[in-house]
Scaffold this motif. Structure first.
Motif, PDB file in Angstrom:
ATOM      1  N   ALA A 177       0.828  -1.207   0.000  1.00 40.05           N
ATOM      2  CA  ALA A 177       0.000   0.000   0.000  1.00 40.05           C
ATOM      3  C   ALA A 177       0.862   1.256   0.000  1.00 40.05           C
ATOM      4  CB  ALA A 177      -0.936  -0.004   1.211  1.00 40.05           C
ATOM      5  N   GLU A 178       1.946   1.248   0.761  1.00 35.51           N
ATOM      6  CA  GLU A 178       2.840   2.415   0.793  1.00 35.51           C
ATOM      7  C   GLU A 178       3.473   2.633  -0.571  1.00 35.51           C
ATOM      8  OE1 GLU A 178       6.272   4.755   0.747  1.00 35.51           O
ATOM      9  OE2 GLU A 178       6.426   2.580   0.525  1.00 35.51           O
ATOM     10  N   TYR A 179       3.889   1.563  -1.221  1.00 40.51           N
ATOM     11  CA  TYR A 179       4.495   1.687  -2.549  1.00 40.51           C
ATOM     12  C   TYR A 179       3.473   2.246  -3.543  1.00 40.51           C
ATOM     13  CZ  TYR A 179       6.705   0.560  -6.957  1.00 40.51           C
ATOM     14  OH  TYR A 179       7.236   0.648  -8.221  1.00 40.51           O
ATOM     15  N   HIS A 180       2.258   1.736  -3.501  1.00 41.36           N
ATOM     16  CA  HIS A 180       1.200   2.215  -4.387  1.00 41.36           C
ATOM     17  C   HIS A 180       0.950   3.705  -4.172  1.00 41.36           C
ATOM     18  CE1 HIS A 180      -3.045   2.762  -5.673  1.00 41.36           C
ATOM     19  NE2 HIS A 180      -2.629   2.008  -6.676  1.00 41.36           N
ATOM     20  N   HIS A 181       0.882   4.122  -2.915  1.00 39.29           N
ATOM     21  CA  HIS A 181       0.679   5.539  -2.592  1.00 39.29           C
ATOM     22  C   HIS A 181       1.858   6.382  -3.094  1.00 39.29           C
ATOM     23  CE1 HIS A 181      -0.597   9.071  -0.366  1.00 39.29           C
ATOM     24  NE2 HIS A 181       0.632   9.165   0.100  1.00 39.29           N
ATOM     25  N   TRP A 182       3.070   5.933  -2.826  1.00 39.97           N
ATOM     26  CA  TRP A 182       4.275   6.665  -3.260  1.00 39.97           C
ATOM     27  C   TRP A 182       4.311   6.785  -4.780  1.00 39.97           C
ATOM     28  CZ3 TRP A 182       8.236   4.797  -6.355  1.00 39.97           C
ATOM     29  CH2 TRP A 182       9.317   5.658  -6.527  1.00 39.97           C
ATOM     30  N   LEU A 183       4.048   5.684  -5.478  1.00 39.13           N
ATOM     31  CA  LEU A 183       4.114   5.712  -6.932  1.00 39.13           C
ATOM     32  C   LEU A 183       3.058   6.651  -7.510  1.00 39.13           C
ATOM     33  CD1 LEU A 183       5.490   4.586  -9.451  1.00 39.13           C
ATOM     34  CD2 LEU A 183       3.819   2.728  -9.429  1.00 39.13           C
ATOM     35  N   GLY A 184       1.859   6.638  -6.943  1.00 41.02           N
ATOM     36  CA  GLY A 184       0.811   7.554  -7.388  1.00 41.02           C
ATOM     37  C   GLY A 184       1.221   9.007  -7.226  1.00 41.02           C
ATOM     38  N   ALA A 185       1.832   9.326  -6.093  1.00 38.01           N
ATOM     39  CA  ALA A 185       2.285  10.699  -5.850  1.00 38.01           C
ATOM     40  C   ALA A 185       3.421  11.080  -6.800  1.00 38.01           C
ATOM     41  CB  ALA A 185       2.740  10.856  -4.398  1.00 38.01           C
ATOM     42  N   GLU A 186       4.315  10.149  -7.075  1.00 42.81           N
ATOM     43  CA  GLU A 186       5.441  10.414  -7.970  1.00 42.81           C
ATOM     44  C   GLU A 186       4.996  10.617  -9.410  1.00 42.81           C
ATOM     45  OE1 GLU A 186       8.922  10.763  -7.506  1.00 42.81           O
ATOM     46  OE2 GLU A 186       8.179  11.074  -5.474  1.00 42.81           O
ATOM     47  N   MET A 187       3.910  10.010  -9.807  1.00 43.68           N
ATOM     48  CA  MET A 187       3.459  10.072 -11.192  1.00 43.68           C
ATOM     49  C   MET A 187       2.608  11.309 -11.487  1.00 43.68           C
ATOM     50  SD  MET A 187       4.699   7.527 -12.881  1.00 43.68           S
ATOM     51  CE  MET A 187       6.215   7.809 -11.988  1.00 43.68           C
ATOM     52  N   LYS A 188       2.255  12.053 -10.462  1.00 37.79           N
ATOM     53  CA  LYS A 188       1.465  13.260 -10.690  1.00 37.79           C
ATOM     54  C   LYS A 188       2.323  14.326 -11.345  1.00 37.79           C
ATOM     55  CE  LYS A 188      -1.943  12.616  -7.191  1.00 37.79           C
ATOM     56  NZ  LYS A 188      -2.661  13.132  -6.057  1.00 37.79           N
ATOM     57  N   VAL A 189       1.727  15.066 -12.271  1.00 39.97           N
ATOM     58  CA  VAL A 189       2.420  16.148 -12.953  1.00 39.97           C
ATOM     59  C   VAL A 189       2.542  17.312 -11.962  1.00 39.97           C
ATOM     60  CG1 VAL A 189       2.317  17.776 -14.860  1.00 39.97           C
ATOM     61  CG2 VAL A 189       1.513  15.436 -15.176  1.00 39.97           C
ATOM     62  N   LYS A 190       3.749  17.772 -11.810  1.00 38.38           N
ATOM     63  CA  LYS A 190       3.984  18.915 -10.918  1.00 38.38           C
ATOM     64  C   LYS A 190       3.848  20.190 -11.752  1.00 38.38           C
ATOM     65  CE  LYS A 190       6.589  16.351  -7.712  1.00 38.38           C
ATOM     66  NZ  LYS A 190       5.873  15.662  -6.803  1.00 38.38           N
ATOM     67  N   ARG A 191       2.944  21.040 -11.367  1.00 35.79           N
ATOM     68  CA  ARG A 191       2.712  22.283 -12.106  1.00 35.79           C
ATOM     69  C   ARG A 191       3.287  23.457 -11.349  1.00 35.79           C
ATOM     70  NH1 ARG A 191      -3.100  21.311 -14.833  1.00 35.79           N
ATOM     71  NH2 ARG A 191      -2.788  19.097 -15.121  1.00 35.79           N
ATOM     72  N   GLN A 192       3.883  24.321 -12.087  1.00 35.39           N
ATOM     73  CA  GLN A 192       4.451  25.532 -11.485  1.00 35.39           C
ATOM     74  C   GLN A 192       3.439  26.661 -11.588  1.00 35.39           C
ATOM     75  OE1 GLN A 192       8.193  26.420 -13.267  1.00 35.39           O
ATOM     76  NE2 GLN A 192       9.155  24.550 -12.543  1.00 35.39           N
ATOM     77  N   ALA A 193       3.364  27.453 -10.534  1.00 39.99           N
ATOM     78  CA  ALA A 193       2.470  28.603 -10.547  1.00 39.99           C
ATOM     79  C   ALA A 193       3.040  29.669 -11.475  1.00 39.99           C
ATOM     80  CB  ALA A 193       2.312  29.171  -9.133  1.00 39.99           C
TER      81      ALA A 193
END
Length: 111
Positions: A94-110
């Motif tokens: 579950a921790e790996y799944h959560h980490w991978l999901g967070a890592e795969m999100k596109v980081k947008r700059q303001a």
């Protein structure tokens, strides 16, 4: 304190269809290995030899797969007498799944 598994080991562990199949089989130990008589497959885990037989591979082959899954933290291996029993570590998965999901999100700059 529990040591954080190496992310490289986790990626390697999941890069094999055979190792993914081991994880899938162990997701339902009672359904897939209910005929195990030496120990309760849910409480104790599933004997490595039974996993090897189910997958049609040799003991050395299954041992290599299990070892990488264990190093990745996805499996626990318990020895009772001469047998080794494997079980999924749901918290690490579950921790790996959560980490991978967070890592795969596109980081947008303001701006």
């Amino acid at each position: 304190m529990t040591k954080q598994p190496d992310r490289a080991d986790q990626f390697k562990a999941l890069a094999s269809e055979s190792r993914l199949e081991i994880l899938r089989l162990l997701d339902d130990p009672a359904g897939n290995f209910g005929h195990q008589l030496s120990a309760d497959p849910v409480k104790t885990g599933v004997c490595m030899q039974m996993i090897a037989e189910r997958m049609g591979v040799t003991q050395p082959t299954i041992s290599r797969h299990i070892d990488l899954l264990r190093r990745a933290g996805f499996l626990t291996v318990t020895k009772q007498q001469k047998w080794h029993y494997c079980a999924r570590d749901e918290a690490v998965l579950a921790e790996y799944h959560h980490w991978l999901g967070a890592e795969m999100k596109v980081k947008r700059q303001a701006g």
